[in-house]
Design a protein around this motif. Structure first.
Motif, mmCIF file in Angstrom:
data_model
loop_
_atom_site.group_PDB
_atom_site.id
_atom_site.type_symbol
_atom_site.label_atom_id
_atom_site.label_comp_id
_atom_site.label_asym_id
_atom_site.label_seq_id
_atom_site.Cartn_x
_atom_site.Cartn_y
_atom_site.Cartn_z
ATOM 1 N N CYS A 1 0.857 3.895 -1.706
ATOM 2 C CA CYS A 1 0.203 5.214 -1.873
ATOM 3 C C CYS A 1 -0.817 5.491 -0.775
ATOM 4 O O CYS A 1 -1.497 6.522 -0.810
ATOM 5 N N MET B 1 -5.266 4.843 -4.751
ATOM 6 C CA MET B 1 -5.455 4.239 -6.079
ATOM 7 C C MET B 1 -4.353 4.669 -7.046
ATOM 8 O O MET B 1 -4.608 4.974 -8.200
ATOM 9 N N ALA B 2 -3.137 4.736 -6.548
ATOM 10 C CA ALA B 2 -2.040 5.232 -7.376
ATOM 11 C C ALA B 2 -0.811 4.334 -7.373
ATOM 12 O O ALA B 2 0.241 4.735 -7.865
ATOM 13 N N CYS B 3 -0.911 3.107 -6.828
ATOM 14 C CA CYS B 3 0.313 2.304 -6.774
ATOM 15 C C CYS B 3 0.105 0.833 -7.157
ATOM 16 O O CYS B 3 1.016 0.213 -7.660
ATOM 17 N N ALA B 4 -1.041 0.281 -6.879
ATOM 18 C CA ALA B 4 -1.344 -1.135 -7.158
ATOM 19 C C ALA B 4 -0.511 -2.112 -6.331
ATOM 20 O O ALA B 4 -0.486 -3.297 -6.630
ATOM 21 N N ALA C 1 0.825 -1.217 0.000
ATOM 22 C CA ALA C 1 0.000 0.000 0.000
ATOM 23 C C ALA C 1 0.854 1.260 0.000
ATOM 24 O O ALA C 1 0.671 2.156 0.828
ATOM 25 N N CYS D 1 -7.377 -1.666 -1.367
ATOM 26 C CA CYS D 1 -7.683 -0.378 -0.725
ATOM 27 C C CYS D 1 -9.056 0.131 -1.125
ATOM 28 O O CYS D 1 -9.530 1.122 -0.559
ATOM 29 N N CYS E 1 -1.339 -2.938 -3.547
ATOM 30 C CA CYS E 1 -2.356 -3.575 -2.698
ATOM 31 C C CYS E 1 -3.211 -4.530 -3.525
ATOM 32 O O CYS E 1 -4.269 -4.967 -3.073
ATOM 33 N N GLY F 1 -3.635 4.124 -0.122
ATOM 34 C CA GLY F 1 -5.054 3.965 -0.469
ATOM 35 C C GLY F 1 -5.540 4.946 -1.514
ATOM 36 O O GLY F 1 -6.742 5.083 -1.731
#
Ligand code: FES
Length: 106
Positions: A40, A44-47, A38, A86, A49, A42
Protein backbone atom coordinates in the motif's frame (compact mmCIF):
# COMPACT_ATOMS: atom_id res chain seq x y z
CA UNK A 1 22.81 7.82 8.79
CA UNK A 2 21.49 5.29 11.32
CA UNK A 3 22.23 1.63 10.72
CA UNK A 4 19.16 -0.59 10.67
CA UNK A 5 19.44 -4.38 10.75
CA UNK A 6 16.77 -6.38 8.94
CA UNK A 7 16.55 -10.04 9.98
CA UNK A 8 14.51 -12.63 8.11
CA UNK A 9 12.61 -15.44 9.80
CA UNK A 10 15.60 -17.77 9.27
CA UNK A 11 17.93 -15.39 11.10
CA UNK A 12 19.73 -13.98 8.06
CA UNK A 13 20.75 -10.38 8.78
CA UNK A 14 21.34 -7.43 6.54
CA UNK A 15 22.48 -4.12 8.00
CA UNK A 16 22.07 -0.96 5.96
CA UNK A 17 22.30 2.76 6.54
CA UNK A 18 18.95 4.48 6.21
CA UNK A 19 18.60 8.22 5.81
CA UNK A 20 16.99 10.13 8.67
CA UNK A 21 13.35 10.88 7.98
CA UNK A 22 12.73 7.82 5.85
CA UNK A 23 10.70 4.98 7.29
CA UNK A 24 12.11 1.55 8.08
CA UNK A 25 9.88 0.29 5.25
CA UNK A 26 11.31 2.78 2.76
CA UNK A 27 14.83 1.77 3.77
CA UNK A 28 13.93 -1.84 3.05
CA UNK A 29 12.37 -1.09 -0.34
CA UNK A 30 15.30 1.06 -1.48
CA UNK A 31 17.74 -1.69 -0.55
CA UNK A 32 15.79 -4.70 -1.84
CA UNK A 33 15.29 -6.24 1.58
CA UNK A 34 13.15 -9.35 1.09
CA UNK A 35 10.02 -9.80 3.19
CA UNK A 36 8.85 -6.20 3.23
CA UNK A 37 6.60 -5.69 0.20
CA UNK A 38 4.75 -2.55 1.32
CA UNK A 39 1.89 -3.11 -1.11
CA UNK A 40 0.00 0.00 0.00
CA UNK A 41 3.02 2.28 -0.16
CA UNK A 42 2.91 3.23 3.50
CA UNK A 43 -0.80 3.94 3.81
CA UNK A 44 -1.36 1.62 6.80
CA UNK A 45 -3.66 -0.50 4.66
CA UNK A 46 -1.83 -3.75 3.88
CA UNK A 47 0.40 -5.00 6.74
CA UNK A 48 2.91 -6.42 4.23
CA UNK A 49 5.48 -4.27 6.02
CA UNK A 50 4.84 -5.97 9.37
CA UNK A 51 7.97 -6.47 11.49
CA UNK A 52 8.88 -7.56 15.00
CA UNK A 53 10.95 -4.97 16.83
CA UNK A 54 13.61 -6.14 19.28
CA UNK A 55 12.33 -5.31 22.77
CA UNK A 56 15.02 -2.82 23.73
CA UNK A 57 13.89 -0.52 20.91
CA UNK A 58 10.17 -0.54 21.60
CA UNK A 59 10.28 2.41 24.02
CA UNK A 60 12.13 4.54 21.51
CA UNK A 61 9.39 4.26 18.90
CA UNK A 62 6.44 6.59 18.60
CA UNK A 63 3.19 5.50 20.23
CA UNK A 64 1.24 3.00 18.20
CA UNK A 65 -1.90 4.57 16.67
CA UNK A 66 -5.31 2.89 16.52
CA UNK A 67 -5.09 2.46 12.75
CA UNK A 68 -1.74 0.73 13.02
CA UNK A 69 -2.97 -1.49 15.83
CA UNK A 70 -6.04 -2.52 13.79
CA UNK A 71 -3.85 -3.43 10.83
CA UNK A 72 -1.43 -5.41 13.00
CA UNK A 73 -4.38 -7.37 14.43
CA UNK A 74 -5.07 -8.56 10.88
CA UNK A 75 -1.43 -9.34 10.11
CA UNK A 76 0.17 -12.78 10.15
CA UNK A 77 1.13 -13.88 13.69
CA UNK A 78 0.99 -10.54 15.48
CA UNK A 79 3.03 -10.32 18.69
CA UNK A 80 3.38 -7.70 21.39
CA UNK A 81 6.46 -6.31 19.64
CA UNK A 82 4.76 -6.07 16.24
CA UNK A 83 4.88 -2.79 14.34
CA UNK A 84 4.28 -1.65 10.80
CA UNK A 85 7.67 -0.67 9.44
CA UNK A 86 6.01 2.09 7.37
CA UNK A 87 5.17 3.84 10.62
CA UNK A 88 8.71 3.77 12.07
CA UNK A 89 10.56 6.92 11.10
CA UNK A 90 14.32 6.59 11.16
CA UNK A 91 16.27 9.00 13.35
CA UNK A 92 19.62 8.98 15.13
CA UNK A 93 17.81 7.66 18.23
CA UNK A 94 17.20 4.44 16.34
CA UNK A 95 20.86 3.77 15.54
CA UNK A 96 21.29 0.00 15.59
CA UNK A 97 17.57 -0.82 15.41
CA UNK A 98 16.86 -4.48 14.64
CA UNK A 99 13.63 -5.66 13.05
CA UNK A 100 12.64 -9.19 12.08
CA UNK A 101 10.15 -10.11 9.37
CA UNK A 102 7.49 -12.73 10.08
CA UNK A 103 7.80 -16.23 8.60
CA UNK A 104 5.07 -15.65 6.02
CA UNK A 105 6.83 -12.58 4.60
CA UNK A 106 9.73 -14.07 2.71
S1 FES B 1 3.17 -0.43 3.71
FE1 FES B 1 1.11 -1.05 3.84
S2 FES B 1 0.74 -1.00 5.98
FE2 FES B 1 2.81 -0.42 5.82
Amino acid sequence: MPKITYIDSSGNKKTIEVQDGLTVMEGAIQNNIPGIDADCGGGMACATCHVYVKDKWLDKLSEIEDGERDMIDMAFEPKKNSRLSCQIIVSSELEGLEVTTPKKQT
